[in-house]
Scaffold this motif. Sequence first.
Motif: not given
Length: 202
Positions: A29, A32-33, A86-87, A90-91, A93-94
């Motif tokens: 994560n 990813s950020v 969840a990861g 997130l990946d 979406v980002l």
Amino acid sequence: MTLDKYRSLADRVLNPFVTLAAKLGLTPNGVSVLAIVVAAAAAGAFYLGGEQPIFYGVGALLVFLNGGLDLIDGALARRLEMASEAGDLLDHVLDRYADIIILVGLAAGIGRYDIGLAAVTGVLMTSYLGTQAQAVGLDRVYGGLLGRADRLVLISIVGAIAVVVTEPIQGFTVVGWLLIVFAVVGHLTALQRFYYAMGDLR
């Protein structure tokens, strides 16, 4: 034309960087950020490139780095056995926000928000159809005329070209033509993915 089918090869090439990320204690994560931060920096460089073309080269390098980080986060999750829904969410979406930010930076740099909007919608529909297929019980679709890997490579190449080719060609700069390609081919790719998905559902 899609480079996404070479993901396994890219994973092997990036294996040393995945090892380094693990040794540094980075999480999937976190990578990813970091990728979206790099994408924002690329967008800023592309915006400045409209006035000072050398920044297009900076943006091109940052987009290349963003693509690498996008591959590393997934490979790192598998290496650390931290892969999760969840990861994955997130990946994705980002990644979509990164796509939007980069395209907006390109459009703002040349002051062409009209073709920028068309490019953004084409890219988002391509991605949407890829994941929507999975939502209805099919495999996630990466194929088509222009996948995310293809887009990132094209942006990097055109960014490098834009450093030296600054005069308009048939009324558009090379960046303008890139956005037009994303707008047209993006929507065609979305329709192509829709066609294949509908065929598999019958």
